[in-house]
Design an enzyme around this catalytic site. Sequence first.
Site, PDB file in Angstrom:
ATOM      1  CE  LYS A  19      -4.134  -2.183   1.668  1.00 12.57           C
ATOM      2  NZ  LYS A  19      -3.712  -3.579   1.934  1.00 12.57           N
TER       3      LYS A  19
HETATM    4  C1  LIG Z   1      -4.419  -4.602   1.355  1.00  5.76           C
HETATM    5  C2  LIG Z   1      -3.652  -5.853   1.175  1.00  5.76           C
HETATM    6  C3  LIG Z   1      -4.079  -6.835   0.274  1.00  5.76           C
HETATM    7  C4  LIG Z   1      -5.351  -6.703  -0.522  1.00  5.76           C
HETATM    8  O1  LIG Z   1      -5.316  -5.648  -1.446  1.00  5.76           O
HETATM    9  P1  LIG Z   1      -6.686  -5.059  -2.032  1.00  5.76           P
HETATM   10  O2  LIG Z   1      -6.286  -3.911  -2.867  1.00  5.76           O
HETATM   11  O3  LIG Z   1      -7.502  -4.656  -0.825  1.00  5.76           O
HETATM   12  O4  LIG Z   1      -7.335  -6.149  -2.783  1.00  5.76           O
HETATM   13  C5  LIG Z   1      -3.298  -7.967   0.128  1.00  5.76           C
HETATM   14  N1  LIG Z   1      -2.164  -8.151   0.846  1.00  5.76           N
HETATM   15  C6  LIG Z   1      -1.730  -7.229   1.732  1.00  5.76           C
HETATM   16  C7  LIG Z   1      -0.496  -7.505   2.510  1.00  5.76           C
HETATM   17  C8  LIG Z   1      -2.442  -6.049   1.914  1.00  5.76           C
HETATM   18  O5  LIG Z   1      -2.009  -5.143   2.794  1.00  5.76           O
END
Ligand SMILES: *Cc1c(COP(=O)(O)O)cnc(C)c1O
Length: 481
Positions: free
Chosen positions: A106
């Site tokens: 993220k």
């Molecule tokens: C947020 C997250 C996901 C999922 O991503 P989305 O965009 O919500 O589908 C998968 N793995 C990790 C480690 C995350 O932080």
Amino acid sequence: MIYHSTRDESLKADSAQAVLEGLAPDGGLYVPQSLPAFDWQACLKGSAMDMSTAILSALLPEIPDMPELVRKAYTGKFATGELTPTVPVGDMHVLELFHGPTSAFKDVALCMLPQLLTAARTAKGVKEDILILTATSGDTGKAALEGFRDVDGIKICVFYPDGGVSQVQRAQMVTQEGKNVTVSAVVGNFDDAQTGVKMIFSACRDKEMKHRLSSANSINIGRLAPQIMYYFKAYRDLLDAGKIRLGDLVDFSVPTGNFGDILAGYLAKELGLPVGMLICASNANNVLTDFIRTGTYDRMRPLYKTDSPSMDILVSSNLERLLYLLSGDAALVAGLMKDLNEKGSYTVPAELLEKIQAQFMADYCGDAEAQEVMGRVFRDHGYVCDPHTASGWLAAERYVNSTGSKRPMVVLSTASPYKFPQAVLTALGQTPAGDGFDQMEQLNAVSGVPVPKNLAGLRTKEERHTGVIEKEAMLDFVLAI
Ligand SMILES: *Cc1c(COP(=O)(O)O)cnc(C)c1O
């Protein structure tokens, strides 16, 4: 460039407005009216930051000075100038998205979003401060806090489910520094926290407020768009490594929660990148697997707590964007979302399901299977992956085995294994000892992989945000800010 709501094409906004608002006024998500012409081959030639600049300039043209914004967002923030390297592991290519300031994928978006939001605020002449409200299943919260800390004109408030995140994830959030940040645990699960945040948005819509509310969740197009870059970057890495020739299709397997990351892959494909199959990988909360296989989305089921908490989600918000983009029918989407709200489920028409299945495959992976994968990948290849990435790996493997596909497969690695040391150590046949920080050291001793600096430093940081509130108290908590 015009964006409009997934539920009503007459609710329009330009890209700067869409980033500022986050959610359309009717609760729909902003989607582009049509995608701009894009020279995807030229985009592949630059650095990761050049790719980001090209993609964001095309999708968010009302936000000025994009090269400068991208430079400010990423320079010095990632452990590598490549931002998101691709690493060959056995027959797979692992796209490592976790080298940013909080060791989760993220960061790629949340380093960028504050820049986009600040520039959009200036472009639109907004005078009030912005308050970012975010519910987190673990990773968004910290990445957003770090991205927005001490940004002028913006405050940020993060809610996480009490007991619903790993010890390391909690430590990352409660030790957050910055004069504009607030963090609280909420009694309940992630969906409770997210529902609470949505309720605050609607309660404040008609109120005279000192702040303008916005969101750092992937419902905001300014959060989604920066994620398109690394699909191009992975493709370029495969070209450079001689694994593909320009134009060859590449498959991607994506650990999925809110459907944001995988939707960015779909948008990369729509911009011209030769993307083959997009594989949607879930954990035991397999609502998306069922949906992609059957066409029925049914959230009326228990939410399990798993070793991959960032995927413990029953309502995947960004799926709504895909439904619109593939059907082009806002009335249909509005009806489906009404069903989801009122009945807890919906079923898409057969033609729409066919379109989805032509481009998306889905699979899921329980905690025990994720353990097996992490252990096996380490034994066979000496590579350590986290439980989220393990679900992507298994889904990719099953896809290749069942179809005999010879295309290159990229598995998106969404978090550093050091965020989940207990689960990873167990998978590697170790007995985790002590607290999360001891376990990081233990994992380092077993694997030889360096502990990311930001995580190693957490142990000695002061806890600043230790409050826990009931979900009914969230509105008052925000009003007090
Ligand atoms: C947020 C997250 C996901 C999922 O991503 P989305 O965009 O919500 O589908 C998968 N793995 C990790 C480690 C995350 O932080």
